[in-house]
Write a protein that holds these residues in place. Structure first.
Motif, PDB file in Angstrom:
ATOM      1  N   LEU A 130      41.200  51.876  33.071  1.00 47.49           N
ATOM      2  CA  LEU A 130      42.304  50.736  32.364  1.00 47.49           C
ATOM      3  C   LEU A 130      43.429  50.845  33.456  1.00 47.49           C
ATOM      4  CD1 LEU A 130      41.905  51.489  28.695  1.00 47.49           C
ATOM      5  CD2 LEU A 130      41.019  49.678  30.048  1.00 47.49           C
ATOM      6  N   ASP A 131      43.913  52.091  33.805  1.00 50.65           N
ATOM      7  CA  ASP A 131      44.924  52.044  34.799  1.00 50.65           C
ATOM      8  C   ASP A 131      44.944  51.834  36.368  1.00 50.65           C
ATOM      9  OD1 ASP A 131      46.373  52.864  32.309  1.00 50.65           O
ATOM     10  OD2 ASP A 131      45.674  54.999  32.588  1.00 50.65           O
ATOM     11  N   ARG A 132      43.837  51.929  36.921  1.00 51.99           N
ATOM     12  CA  ARG A 132      43.692  51.915  38.111  1.00 51.99           C
ATOM     13  C   ARG A 132      42.402  51.264  38.598  1.00 51.99           C
ATOM     14  NH1 ARG A 132      46.544  51.121  42.840  1.00 51.99           N
ATOM     15  NH2 ARG A 132      45.528  52.089  44.572  1.00 51.99           N
ATOM     16  N   LEU A 133      42.425  50.314  39.605  1.00 50.45           N
ATOM     17  CA  LEU A 133      41.279  49.486  40.193  1.00 50.45           C
ATOM     18  C   LEU A 133      41.216  49.785  41.559  1.00 50.45           C
ATOM     19  CD1 LEU A 133      41.503  46.140  38.565  1.00 50.45           C
ATOM     20  CD2 LEU A 133      40.063  47.957  37.716  1.00 50.45           C
ATOM     21  N   ASP A 134      40.121  49.838  42.204  1.00 49.00           N
ATOM     22  CA  ASP A 134      40.128  50.196  43.713  1.00 49.00           C
ATOM     23  C   ASP A 134      38.784  49.730  44.184  1.00 49.00           C
ATOM     24  OD1 ASP A 134      40.600  50.699  46.216  1.00 49.00           O
ATOM     25  OD2 ASP A 134      40.386  52.942  45.944  1.00 49.00           O
ATOM     26  N   GLY A 135      38.526  48.645  45.013  1.00 45.89           N
ATOM     27  CA  GLY A 135      37.186  48.178  45.295  1.00 45.89           C
ATOM     28  C   GLY A 135      37.138  47.170  46.203  1.00 45.89           C
ATOM     29  N   ALA A 154      32.653  54.365  38.238  1.00 48.87           N
ATOM     30  CA  ALA A 154      32.549  54.506  39.752  1.00 48.87           C
ATOM     31  C   ALA A 154      31.011  53.929  40.107  1.00 48.87           C
ATOM     32  CB  ALA A 154      32.536  56.063  40.077  1.00 48.87           C
ATOM     33  N   LEU A 155      31.156  53.124  41.008  1.00 48.13           N
ATOM     34  CA  LEU A 155      29.886  52.348  41.353  1.00 48.13           C
ATOM     35  C   LEU A 155      29.436  52.926  42.863  1.00 48.13           C
ATOM     36  CD1 LEU A 155      30.506  48.442  40.856  1.00 48.13           C
ATOM     37  CD2 LEU A 155      28.992  50.077  39.567  1.00 48.13           C
ATOM     38  N   ASP A 156      28.303  53.825  42.801  1.00 48.21           N
ATOM     39  CA  ASP A 156      27.872  54.108  44.165  1.00 48.21           C
ATOM     40  C   ASP A 156      26.961  52.972  44.860  1.00 48.21           C
ATOM     41  OD1 ASP A 156      28.751  56.547  43.393  1.00 48.21           O
ATOM     42  OD2 ASP A 156      26.742  57.112  42.306  1.00 48.21           O
ATOM     43  N   GLY A 212      16.947  36.419  49.677  1.00 43.15           N
ATOM     44  CA  GLY A 212      16.825  35.619  50.727  1.00 43.15           C
ATOM     45  C   GLY A 212      17.780  36.140  51.622  1.00 43.15           C
ATOM     46  N   GLU A 213      18.656  35.326  52.281  1.00 51.50           N
ATOM     47  CA  GLU A 213      19.473  35.476  53.372  1.00 51.50           C
ATOM     48  C   GLU A 213      20.935  35.833  52.700  1.00 51.50           C
ATOM     49  OE1 GLU A 213      19.943  32.365  56.090  1.00 51.50           O
ATOM     50  OE2 GLU A 213      18.132  32.938  57.114  1.00 51.50           O
ATOM     51  N   THR A 214      20.872  35.794  51.108  1.00 54.96           N
ATOM     52  CA  THR A 214      22.182  36.150  50.607  1.00 54.96           C
ATOM     53  C   THR A 214      22.362  37.558  50.208  1.00 54.96           C
ATOM     54  OG1 THR A 214      22.186  33.903  49.425  1.00 54.96           O
ATOM     55  CG2 THR A 214      23.383  35.406  48.339  1.00 54.96           C
ATOM     56  N   ALA A 215      23.524  38.189  50.531  1.00 55.03           N
ATOM     57  CA  ALA A 215      23.773  39.460  49.877  1.00 55.03           C
ATOM     58  C   ALA A 215      25.237  39.463  49.448  1.00 55.03           C
ATOM     59  CB  ALA A 215      23.683  40.392  51.172  1.00 55.03           C
ATOM     60  N   ILE A 216      25.154  40.066  48.106  1.00 52.97           N
ATOM     61  CA  ILE A 216      26.363  40.394  47.466  1.00 52.97           C
ATOM     62  C   ILE A 216      26.414  41.930  47.278  1.00 52.97           C
ATOM     63  CG2 ILE A 216      27.548  39.987  45.164  1.00 52.97           C
ATOM     64  CD1 ILE A 216      25.962  37.518  44.986  1.00 52.97           C
ATOM     65  N   ASN A 217      27.578  42.421  47.791  1.00 55.73           N
ATOM     66  CA  ASN A 217      27.901  44.088  47.645  1.00 55.73           C
ATOM     67  C   ASN A 217      29.199  44.033  46.923  1.00 55.73           C
ATOM     68  OD1 ASN A 217      26.174  45.541  49.546  1.00 55.73           O
ATOM     69  ND2 ASN A 217      26.299  43.530  50.494  1.00 55.73           N
ATOM     70  N   LEU A 218      29.062  45.097  46.013  1.00 52.59           N
ATOM     71  CA  LEU A 218      30.381  45.456  45.235  1.00 52.59           C
ATOM     72  C   LEU A 218      30.518  46.898  45.064  1.00 52.59           C
ATOM     73  CD1 LEU A 218      32.695  44.807  43.066  1.00 52.59           C
ATOM     74  CD2 LEU A 218      31.191  44.899  41.225  1.00 52.59           C
ATOM     75  N   SER A 219      31.736  47.275  45.725  1.00 51.16           N
ATOM     76  CA  SER A 219      32.054  49.043  45.556  1.00 51.16           C
ATOM     77  C   SER A 219      33.276  49.229  45.082  1.00 51.16           C
ATOM     78  CB  SER A 219      31.586  49.491  47.030  1.00 51.16           C
ATOM     79  OG  SER A 219      32.968  48.899  47.820  1.00 51.16           O
TER      80      SER A 219
END
Length: 251
Positions: free
Chosen positions: A67-72, A46-48, A55-62
């Protein structure tokens, strides 16, 4: 912080909090900082927080995943497309900022991905483009793509759409066969795209027509067929003393 009832991976639990700055990637080394935090419990990540700012670049992953379930969700804002040069040399000089919104679910055995991408302030060989965008999805080992490119706002855009049947190496779900089905259409009022790609060494200066290209087969053995039609075309080049005019016919 790591804890566990045994050495078995399924019993592992962990909290992590990583922070850093001033990372470089080849020649790409803007001021930057990142923070990644979350936990692992019952074989689930789980990613909090997973944020990269440069700079002006923003990358966000949540999201969460096992193995059985992805949600993000992954969002990318204002990523310079020149970063691609750090991975692979591009055949043209390109500039712009990439924006991507992608959601994912399913499982590692059969991931489901959907999203849209666009490049703002696009320039190729110093030509400004008004629109570069794509919608895409990946489900049951099938990639669907629908994209458009236009030089001027009033131009009928160049389109690329179709399907690609391909399973990633870690997937258990397999398509009936690996297959490409892509179609590109270049309408007559976008023929000046040749000016962009050749940096004006070859110029389309007038006329109408259409170019249609169909790609079938597989990634290893693609089959490309196409048809080009022209009416009252005018083509000029720095390699020619006189322009080619009244270009008519079909190929």
């Amino acid at each position: 912080e790591v804890a566990g009832a045994s050495t078995a991976l399924k019993d592992l639990s962990a909290d992590f909090d990583l922070q850093g700055n001033s990372w470089t990637w080849g020649t790409y080394s803007p001021e930057n900082e990142f923070a990644i935090s979350g936990e692992i419990e019952d074989m689930t990540l789980a990613l909090d927080t997973a944020v990269i700012n440069a700079g002006e670049t923003a990358i966000n992953l949540s999201g969460t995943g096992n193995l059985d379930r992805l949600d993000g969700e992954l969002t990318i804002d204002n990523l310079p497309v020149e970063v691609a040069e750090a991975v692979y040399p591009l055949p043209v000089n390109i500039a712009g900022e990439l924006d991507v919104v992608t959601t994912f679910d399913g499982s590692l055995a059969n991931p489901v991905i959907a999203g849209e991408a666009a490049i703002a302030n696009t320039q190729i060989n110093d030509y400004a483009l008004s629109k570069v965008s794509a919608d895409f999805s990946y489900r049951n080992a099938q990639l669907k793509l629908d994209s458009e490119v236009a030089i001027a706002p009033d131009d009928t855009p160049i389109t690329l759409a179709g399907n690609l049947l391909y399973a990633l190496p870690f997937m258990t779900v397999q398509p009936p066969a690996e297959r490409i089905d892509l179609k590109a259409v270049v309408p007559g009022d976008s023929f000046d795209f040749v000016n962009v790609l050749t940096a004006d060494r070859v110029r389309w200066e007038g006329g109408t027509g259409e170019v249609v290209v169909q790609v079938d087969g597989t990634l290893s053995e693609p089959i490309v067929e196409g048809k080009a039609s022209f009416r009252d075309g005018l083509l000029a080049s720095t390699l020619l003393s006189d322009p080619i005019s009244n270009l008519n016919g079909a190929v």
